[in-house]
Design a protein around this motif. Structure first.
Motif, PDB file in Angstrom:
ATOM      1  N   SER A 113      -8.146  85.655  62.048  1.00 27.07           N
ATOM      2  CA  SER A 113      -8.281  86.856  62.884  1.00 27.07           C
ATOM      3  C   SER A 113      -8.110  88.136  62.084  1.00 27.07           C
ATOM      4  CB  SER A 113      -7.263  86.827  64.025  1.00 27.07           C
ATOM      5  OG  SER A 113      -7.545  85.755  64.877  1.00 27.07           O
ATOM      6  N   LYS A 117     -14.433  91.540  59.289  1.00 27.96           N
ATOM      7  CA  LYS A 117     -15.626  91.409  60.125  1.00 27.96           C
ATOM      8  C   LYS A 117     -15.321  90.575  61.356  1.00 27.96           C
ATOM      9  CE  LYS A 117     -20.407  90.563  60.267  1.00 27.96           C
ATOM     10  NZ  LYS A 117     -21.629  90.731  59.627  1.00 27.96           N
ATOM     11  N   ARG A 118     -15.588  91.151  62.513  1.00 27.40           N
ATOM     12  CA  ARG A 118     -15.428  90.418  63.779  1.00 27.40           C
ATOM     13  C   ARG A 118     -16.787  89.868  64.165  1.00 27.40           C
ATOM     14  NH1 ARG A 118     -11.127  89.863  66.562  1.00 27.40           N
ATOM     15  NH2 ARG A 118     -12.243  89.926  68.514  1.00 27.40           N
ATOM     16  N   ASN A 142      -8.741  81.884  70.657  1.00 27.62           N
ATOM     17  CA  ASN A 142      -7.824  82.491  69.692  1.00 27.62           C
ATOM     18  C   ASN A 142      -6.511  81.726  69.734  1.00 27.62           C
ATOM     19  OD1 ASN A 142      -9.394  84.697  68.693  1.00 27.62           O
ATOM     20  ND2 ASN A 142      -9.180  85.619  70.714  1.00 27.62           N
ATOM     21  N   THR A 147      -9.412  82.255  64.996  1.00 28.63           N
ATOM     22  CA  THR A 147     -10.422  82.263  66.054  1.00 28.63           C
ATOM     23  C   THR A 147     -11.311  81.041  65.858  1.00 28.63           C
ATOM     24  OG1 THR A 147     -10.387  84.668  66.064  1.00 28.63           O
ATOM     25  CG2 THR A 147     -12.229  83.610  67.164  1.00 28.63           C
TER      26      THR A 147
END
Length: 176
Positions: A113, A117-118, A142, A147
């Protein structure tokens, strides 16, 4: 005496009719239940009852094996996360695995997490759809600063199928 015999015959006749009616209802209910089972096991064609039961048993065994496999895979992933944390690594490289079987493809992606970069689930789903797959299940979870993405898809056209290497290449572009 004749009157008693008429009453007795009448009650046995109505008892027989009730029994026949209950049996007919039981058969109708069983037919309905087999129809439901058939729609889950073999939705494209109707099978004779013995073959339907054989396929149902095989299908349940496959599902049980898949559940056990997924539980073990989850345990392994979580153990890997704990192991990496104990080494003091604060940022993990994303772990991507794609497996395909027949016309079905499954993608599992684990990301730290804290990665800059998401990744949005809809971006990953769009890759599958653009590659000719119908997404059956998409999940994001999560857990402990990690994630987990899981996508299960099926080829829209089974004869053509899906190219797992192409999907993997496009997903790796998104996560890097």
């Amino acid at each position: 005496m004749e009157r008693a015999r008429e009453i007795g015959e009448g009650s046995s006749s109505s008892f027989r009719e009730q029994r026949n009616l209950r049996e007919k209802e039981r058969r109708m209910r069983m037919k309905h239940l087999f129809s439901i089972l058939s729609s889950h096991v073999s939705p494209t064609r109707r099978l004779p009852v013995p073959q339907l039961i054989d396929q149902s048993v095989s299908y349940m065994i496959q599902l049980k094996e898949k559940v056990n496999y997924l539980k073990e895979k989850k345990r392994t992933l979580l153990r890997g996360e704990v192991h990496n944390r104990s080494e003091g690594s604060s940022s993990h490289q994303p772990k991507l695995s794609i497996s395909s079987r027949d016309s079905t493809i499954e993608m599992n992606l684990v990301m730290d997490s804290s990665n800059i970069k998401r990744v949005l689930l809809r971006e990953l789903v769009s890759v599958f759809e653009e590659e000719g797959a119908q997404v059956m299940s998409a999940n994001l979870q999560n857990l402990n600063n990690m994630t987990f993405y899981t996508i299960i898809a099926q080829a829209i056209i089974c004869r053509i199928g899906i190219d797992p290497s192409r999907i993997e290449e496009r997903v790796r572009c998104i996560i890097s």
